[in-house]
Design a protein around this motif. Structure first.
Motif, PDB file in Angstrom:
ATOM      1  N   ALA A 123       0.435  -0.926   0.181  1.00 19.40           N
ATOM      2  CA  ALA A 123       0.129   0.208  -0.069  1.00 19.40           C
ATOM      3  C   ALA A 123       0.962   1.125   0.169  1.00 19.40           C
ATOM      4  O   ALA A 123       0.789   2.167  -0.613  1.00 19.40           O
ATOM      5  CB  ALA A 123      -0.714   0.026   1.279  1.00 19.40           C
ATOM      6  N   MET A 124       1.961   1.116   0.552  1.00 20.11           N
ATOM      7  CA  MET A 124       3.005   2.359   0.634  1.00 20.11           C
ATOM      8  C   MET A 124       3.610   2.899  -0.641  1.00 20.11           C
ATOM      9  O   MET A 124       3.670   3.610  -0.680  1.00 20.11           O
ATOM     10  CB  MET A 124       4.038   2.377   2.171  1.00 20.11           C
ATOM     11  CG  MET A 124       4.791   2.965   1.760  1.00 20.11           C
ATOM     12  SD  MET A 124       4.117   4.748   2.627  1.00 20.11           S
ATOM     13  CE  MET A 124       3.826   4.855   4.260  1.00 20.11           C
ATOM     14  N   ALA A 125       4.074   1.214  -1.100  1.00 26.75           N
ATOM     15  CA  ALA A 125       4.193   1.594  -2.501  1.00 26.75           C
ATOM     16  C   ALA A 125       3.424   2.465  -3.366  1.00 26.75           C
ATOM     17  O   ALA A 125       3.985   2.919  -4.330  1.00 26.75           O
ATOM     18  CB  ALA A 125       4.806   0.013  -2.973  1.00 26.75           C
ATOM     19  N   SER A 126       2.539   1.710  -3.236  1.00 25.51           N
ATOM     20  CA  SER A 126       1.410   2.411  -4.658  1.00 25.51           C
ATOM     21  C   SER A 126       1.123   4.026  -3.575  1.00 25.51           C
ATOM     22  O   SER A 126       1.194   4.621  -5.137  1.00 25.51           O
ATOM     23  CB  SER A 126      -0.295   1.237  -4.023  1.00 25.51           C
ATOM     24  OG  SER A 126       0.628   0.703  -4.707  1.00 25.51           O
ATOM     25  N   ASP A 127       1.336   4.354  -2.890  1.00 27.12           N
ATOM     26  CA  ASP A 127       0.935   5.396  -2.302  1.00 27.12           C
ATOM     27  C   ASP A 127       2.590   6.301  -2.589  1.00 27.12           C
ATOM     28  O   ASP A 127       2.588   7.715  -3.352  1.00 27.12           O
ATOM     29  CB  ASP A 127       1.139   5.903  -1.266  1.00 27.12           C
ATOM     30  CG  ASP A 127       0.657   7.491  -0.329  1.00 27.12           C
ATOM     31  OD1 ASP A 127      -0.520   7.761  -1.100  1.00 27.12           O
ATOM     32  OD2 ASP A 127       1.625   7.690   0.231  1.00 27.12           O
ATOM     33  N   ILE A 128       3.178   6.122  -2.386  1.00 24.41           N
ATOM     34  CA  ILE A 128       4.566   6.833  -2.786  1.00 24.41           C
ATOM     35  C   ILE A 128       4.724   6.822  -5.005  1.00 24.41           C
ATOM     36  O   ILE A 128       5.386   7.553  -5.390  1.00 24.41           O
ATOM     37  CB  ILE A 128       6.058   5.749  -2.912  1.00 24.41           C
ATOM     38  CG1 ILE A 128       6.386   6.326  -1.173  1.00 24.41           C
ATOM     39  CG2 ILE A 128       7.327   6.558  -3.188  1.00 24.41           C
ATOM     40  CD1 ILE A 128       7.125   5.571  -0.574  1.00 24.41           C
ATOM     41  N   GLU A 129       4.410   5.295  -5.774  1.00 25.63           N
ATOM     42  CA  GLU A 129       4.384   5.554  -6.714  1.00 25.63           C
ATOM     43  C   GLU A 129       3.381   6.839  -6.935  1.00 25.63           C
ATOM     44  O   GLU A 129       3.685   7.481  -8.095  1.00 25.63           O
ATOM     45  CB  GLU A 129       3.957   4.366  -7.231  1.00 25.63           C
ATOM     46  CG  GLU A 129       3.613   4.154  -8.960  1.00 25.63           C
ATOM     47  CD  GLU A 129       3.468   3.064  -9.835  1.00 25.63           C
ATOM     48  OE1 GLU A 129       3.583   2.630 -10.526  1.00 25.63           O
ATOM     49  OE2 GLU A 129       3.410   2.530  -8.672  1.00 25.63           O
ATOM     50  N   ALA A 130       2.105   7.079  -6.329  1.00 26.55           N
ATOM     51  CA  ALA A 130       1.258   7.632  -6.874  1.00 26.55           C
ATOM     52  C   ALA A 130       1.550   9.394  -6.564  1.00 26.55           C
ATOM     53  O   ALA A 130       1.587  10.054  -7.559  1.00 26.55           O
ATOM     54  CB  ALA A 130      -0.268   7.374  -6.330  1.00 26.55           C
ATOM     55  N   HIS A 131       2.194  10.048  -5.917  1.00 23.23           N
ATOM     56  CA  HIS A 131       2.923  11.272  -5.176  1.00 23.23           C
ATOM     57  C   HIS A 131       3.748  11.440  -4.650  1.00 23.23           C
ATOM     58  O   HIS A 131       4.274  12.386  -4.563  1.00 23.23           O
ATOM     59  CB  HIS A 131       1.449  11.345  -3.905  1.00 23.23           C
ATOM     60  CG  HIS A 131      -0.005  10.752  -3.316  1.00 23.23           C
ATOM     61  ND1 HIS A 131      -0.406  11.432  -4.497  1.00 23.23           N
ATOM     62  CD2 HIS A 131      -0.592   9.599  -3.034  1.00 23.23           C
ATOM     63  CE1 HIS A 131      -2.012  10.853  -4.393  1.00 23.23           C
ATOM     64  NE2 HIS A 131      -1.867   9.576  -3.555  1.00 23.23           N
ATOM     65  N   GLY A 132       4.599   9.923  -4.970  1.00 23.97           N
ATOM     66  CA  GLY A 132       6.238  10.649  -4.521  1.00 23.97           C
ATOM     67  C   GLY A 132       6.508  10.146  -3.033  1.00 23.97           C
ATOM     68  O   GLY A 132       5.383  10.220  -1.899  1.00 23.97           O
TER      69      GLY A 132
END
Length: 98
Positions: free
Chosen positions: A28-37
């Protein structure tokens, strides 16, 4: 406190980091970082030519997952707050007063 940008390939998770994380939380964190940095820096200390991450382990693991999935490379610049080893370890401890 000194925040520096350090290549992901120069970082490693500190074996002294006391917190554990569920794998689904890393995804979930990886997806968030991918979307928002990456919105928050990591905290670590220098040892043996690497910067060992003592706080921000979930973010570090998420970045490594993005690297494994070829979304980012090892040259990805990560903001890291560099502390001395004792202080970095102290900051990694969970707050026992809550």
């Amino acid at each position: 406190m000194t925040i520096q940008t350090i290549k992901l390939s120069k970082l490693a998770l500190s074996p002294l980091n006391v917190r554990t994380v569920e794998p689904s939380k890393i995804e979930a964190m990886a997806s968030d970082i991918e979307a928002h940095g990456l919105l928050q820096n990591l905290i670590g200390h220098e040892k043996g030519g690497k910067v060992l991450i003592c706080a921000g382990g979930r973010r570090y693991r998420a970045l490594k997952l993005l690297q494994k999935n070829k979304t980012i490379t090892g040259s990805y610049e990560v903001p890291v707050d560099i502390r001395d080893e004792a202080e970095a370890i102290e900051l990694s401890l969970p707050d026992q007063t809550l």
